[in-house]
Write an enzyme that holds these catalytic residues in place. Structure first.
Site, PDB file in Angstrom:
ATOM      1  N   ASP A  32      -3.513   4.351  -1.735  1.00 51.51           N
ATOM      2  CA  ASP A  32      -4.488   4.735  -0.701  1.00 51.51           C
ATOM      3  C   ASP A  32      -4.437   6.249  -0.481  1.00 51.51           C
ATOM      4  OD1 ASP A  32      -6.311   4.610   1.388  1.00 51.51           O
ATOM      5  OD2 ASP A  32      -4.788   4.108   2.880  1.00 51.51           O
ATOM      6  N   LEU A  33      -5.065   6.982  -1.414  1.00 52.52           N
ATOM      7  CA  LEU A  33      -5.079   8.448  -1.291  1.00 52.52           C
ATOM      8  C   LEU A  33      -6.446   8.956  -0.830  1.00 52.52           C
ATOM      9  CD1 LEU A  33      -2.938   9.486  -4.414  1.00 52.52           C
ATOM     10  CD2 LEU A  33      -2.205   9.086  -2.068  1.00 52.52           C
ATOM     11  N   LYS A  34      -7.400   8.058  -0.661  1.00 52.47           N
ATOM     12  CA  LYS A  34      -8.725   8.383  -0.099  1.00 52.47           C
ATOM     13  C   LYS A  34      -9.336   9.630  -0.751  1.00 52.47           C
ATOM     14  CE  LYS A  34      -7.723   6.345   4.425  1.00 52.47           C
ATOM     15  NZ  LYS A  34      -6.278   6.068   4.312  1.00 52.47           N
ATOM     16  N   PHE A  35      -9.609   9.502  -2.059  1.00 52.83           N
ATOM     17  CA  PHE A  35     -10.149  10.649  -2.801  1.00 52.83           C
ATOM     18  C   PHE A  35     -11.489  11.107  -2.223  1.00 52.83           C
ATOM     19  CE2 PHE A  35      -7.890   8.686  -6.695  1.00 52.83           C
ATOM     20  CZ  PHE A  35      -6.725   9.384  -6.429  1.00 52.83           C
TER      21      PHE A  35
ATOM     22  N   THR B 171     -13.649  15.916 -10.526  1.00 52.95           N
ATOM     23  CA  THR B 171     -12.250  15.886 -10.072  1.00 52.95           C
ATOM     24  C   THR B 171     -11.850  14.477  -9.653  1.00 52.95           C
ATOM     25  OG1 THR B 171     -12.441  18.172  -9.362  1.00 52.95           O
ATOM     26  CG2 THR B 171     -10.649  16.909  -8.388  1.00 52.95           C
TER      27      THR B 171
ATOM     28  N   ASP C 277     -13.775  14.604  -3.343  1.00 53.52           N
ATOM     29  CA  ASP C 277     -13.836  15.916  -3.998  1.00 53.52           C
ATOM     30  C   ASP C 277     -15.096  15.919  -4.870  1.00 53.52           C
ATOM     31  OD1 ASP C 277     -13.099  18.430  -5.213  1.00 53.52           O
ATOM     32  OD2 ASP C 277     -11.001  17.965  -4.783  1.00 53.52           O
ATOM     33  N   ILE C 278     -15.248  16.921  -5.707  1.00 57.05           N
ATOM     34  CA  ILE C 278     -16.419  16.939  -6.589  1.00 57.05           C
ATOM     35  C   ILE C 278     -16.288  15.779  -7.592  1.00 57.05           C
ATOM     36  CG2 ILE C 278     -16.891  19.420  -6.313  1.00 57.05           C
ATOM     37  CD1 ILE C 278     -15.496  19.850  -9.033  1.00 57.05           C
ATOM     38  N   PRO C 279     -17.428  15.279  -8.111  1.00 61.92           N
ATOM     39  CA  PRO C 279     -17.387  14.077  -8.955  1.00 61.92           C
ATOM     40  C   PRO C 279     -16.394  14.156 -10.119  1.00 61.92           C
ATOM     41  CG  PRO C 279     -19.652  14.579  -8.360  1.00 61.92           C
ATOM     42  CD  PRO C 279     -18.815  15.715  -7.835  1.00 61.92           C
TER      43      PRO C 279
ATOM     44  N   ARG D  41      -4.020  -5.840  14.552  1.00 62.39           N
ATOM     45  CA  ARG D  41      -2.951  -5.917  15.538  1.00 62.39           C
ATOM     46  C   ARG D  41      -2.794  -7.347  16.038  1.00 62.39           C
ATOM     47  NH1 ARG D  41      -1.936  -1.974  13.468  1.00 62.39           N
ATOM     48  NH2 ARG D  41      -1.551   0.111  14.293  1.00 62.39           N
TER      49      ARG D  41
ATOM     50  N   LYS E 203       0.851  -1.201   0.000  1.00 60.88           N
ATOM     51  CA  LYS E 203       0.000   0.000   0.000  1.00 60.88           C
ATOM     52  C   LYS E 203       0.881   1.244   0.000  1.00 60.88           C
ATOM     53  CE  LYS E 203      -2.194   1.854   3.728  1.00 60.88           C
ATOM     54  NZ  LYS E 203      -2.375   3.299   3.727  1.00 60.88           N
TER      55      LYS E 203
ATOM     56  N   THR F 182     -10.710   3.649  11.107  1.00 57.94           N
ATOM     57  CA  THR F 182     -10.554   2.783  12.288  1.00 57.94           C
ATOM     58  C   THR F 182      -9.967   3.535  13.489  1.00 57.94           C
ATOM     59  OG1 THR F 182      -8.615   1.996  11.108  1.00 57.94           O
ATOM     60  CG2 THR F 182     -10.455   0.490  11.272  1.00 57.94           C
TER      61      THR F 182
ATOM     62  N   GLY G 127       0.468  -2.136   8.866  1.00 53.10           N
ATOM     63  CA  GLY G 127       1.621  -1.244   8.770  1.00 53.10           C
ATOM     64  C   GLY G 127       2.579  -1.466   9.909  1.00 53.10           C
ATOM     65  N   ARG G 128       2.414  -0.678  10.989  1.00 53.89           N
ATOM     66  CA  ARG G 128       3.399  -0.662  12.077  1.00 53.89           C
ATOM     67  C   ARG G 128       3.766  -2.010  12.672  1.00 53.89           C
ATOM     68  NH1 ARG G 128       0.332   4.404  14.567  1.00 53.89           N
ATOM     69  NH2 ARG G 128      -1.280   3.315  13.405  1.00 53.89           N
TER      70      ARG G 128
ATOM     71  N   GLN H 160      -4.676   3.649  16.391  1.00 54.87           N
ATOM     72  CA  GLN H 160      -5.859   2.872  15.989  1.00 54.87           C
ATOM     73  C   GLN H 160      -6.726   2.584  17.209  1.00 54.87           C
ATOM     74  OE1 GLN H 160      -6.612   2.541  12.991  1.00 54.87           O
ATOM     75  NE2 GLN H 160      -4.926   1.890  11.674  1.00 54.87           N
TER      76      GLN H 160
HETATM   77  O1  C5P Z   1       0.278   1.004  11.102  1.00 55.25           O
HETATM   78  P1  C5P Z   1      -1.128   0.515  10.884  1.00 55.25           P
HETATM   79  O2  C5P Z   1      -1.216  -0.997  10.794  1.00 55.25           O
HETATM   80  O3  C5P Z   1      -2.114   1.115  11.853  1.00 55.25           O
HETATM   81  O4  C5P Z   1      -1.476   1.046   9.433  1.00 55.25           O
HETATM   82  C1  C5P Z   1      -2.772   1.018   8.895  1.00 55.25           C
HETATM   83  C2  C5P Z   1      -2.760   1.644   7.546  1.00 55.25           C
HETATM   84  O5  C5P Z   1      -4.081   1.566   7.027  1.00 55.25           O
HETATM   85  C3  C5P Z   1      -2.343   3.126   7.536  1.00 55.25           C
HETATM   86  O6  C5P Z   1      -1.588   3.323   6.349  1.00 55.25           O
HETATM   87  C4  C5P Z   1      -3.656   3.867   7.448  1.00 55.25           C
HETATM   88  O7  C5P Z   1      -3.561   5.063   6.701  1.00 55.25           O
HETATM   89  C5  C5P Z   1      -4.538   2.877   6.695  1.00 55.25           C
HETATM   90  N1  C5P Z   1      -5.967   3.001   6.912  1.00 55.25           N
HETATM   91  C6  C5P Z   1      -6.546   2.959   8.171  1.00 55.25           C
HETATM   92  N2  C5P Z   1      -7.900   3.109   8.319  1.00 55.25           N
HETATM   93  C7  C5P Z   1      -8.675   3.301   7.257  1.00 55.25           C
HETATM   94  C8  C5P Z   1      -8.100   3.342   5.969  1.00 55.25           C
HETATM   95  C9  C5P Z   1      -6.723   3.180   5.834  1.00 55.25           C
HETATM   96  O8  C5P Z   1      -5.851   2.733   9.156  1.00 55.25           O
HETATM   97  N3  C5P Z   1      -9.982   3.382   7.387  1.00 55.25           N
END
Ligand code: C5P
Length: 231
Positions: free
Chosen positions: A58-61, A67, A63-65, A176, A31, A118, A205-206, A185
């Site tokens: 994952d840029l989570k758009f 764009t 905006d207006i339709p 987790r 991602k 989340t 991620g982490r 989170q």
């Molecule tokens: O480090 P962690 O496991 O919390 O990373 C979760 C990833 O998922 C992050 O990149 C975060 O931006 C993304 N994410 C999220 N919740 C969402 C959508 C995406 O945590 N609803």
């Protein structure tokens, strides 16, 4: 079968590519979020495609339709395989995005609608009094009607969403493994439980990035996911 996505949440592309090289071959998806895309741009996407990753932008758009439709076309032309937009953008925005994606000769990326982040606890969503699970389900109904492939939701909501809308895919962050830190989170869940709830994709991620051995951490998560299938 649920698939693992590693969130390459790094401030520099060298670090992201180094981890991607370590995990290639057994983690199928990576991602690229706001931070990394801002520094790495299309060249980074190209490098990850050369490493044979499925790339989730994952840029989570939101905006207006028009764009958002144009942004979906631009993202799809980079060869990405999946992208996100906010369900909260509503019917016209989501339909325009779905139409833009379907029209791509280079292949249609999967479109996932963000329901409730989340990191939100009940009562924290500005202007929304519904509980996160209830609001996520309302938005998921919209996502399916408006032509999206799936939704981003917490593992706590995936079970209800899959029961009500079996054709919609669920992608769950906030994962987790037992013993790892929650960070920012809030509505978290273990990999096994999220898979048992019907999640199709887990974003982690982490717990991988900050592990002493990211390779070991990813292998453990994959094993937990396999165990979740039997629950
Ligand atoms: O480090 P962690 O496991 O919390 O990373 C979760 C990833 O998922 C992050 O990149 C975060 O931006 C993304 N994410 C999220 N919740 C969402 C959508 C995406 O945590 N609803």
């Amino acid at each position: 079968m649920a698939q693992l996505i590693v969130a390459l949440d790094f401030p520099r592309q060298e670090a992201a590519l180094s981890l991607a090289r370590e995990l290639r071959g057994f983690v199928p998806w990576c991602k690229v979020g706001m931070e990394l895309f801002t520094v790495g741009g299309p060249a980074l996407i190209e490098s990850l495609k050369h490493l044979h990753y499925n790339v989730f932008l994952d840029l989570k758009f939101y905006d207006i339709p028009h764009t958002v439709g144009q942004a979906v076309r631009a993202a799809a032309s980079l060869g990405i395989d999946m992208l996100t937009l906010h369900c909260q953008g509503g019917e016209r925005m989501c339909r325009e995005a779905a139409e833009a994606a379907s029209g791509m000769a280079s292949g249609k990326p999967l479109l996932f609608g963000v329901t409730v982040l989340t990191s939100f606890m009940p009562g924290e969503m500005p202007g929304i009094s519904a509980a996160p699970a209830e609001h996520a389900l309302t938005l998921a109904h919209g996502a399916q009607t408006w032509g999206l492939d799936g939704v981003v939701c917490s593992g706590h909501e995936a079970g209800h969403i899959k029961a009500a809308l079996p054709g919609l895919q669920c992608l769950c962050p906030g994962i987790r493994p037992a013993g790892s830190a929650a960070g920012d989170q809030r509505r978290i869940m273990t990999p096994a439980r999220a898979v048992a709830q019907g999640a199709d994709f887990l974003v982690v991620g982490r717990p991988i990035l900050e592990a002493p051995s990211p390779v070991e951490a990813a292998r453990r998560i994959l094993a937990e996911m396999a165990a979740g299938r039997a629950l």
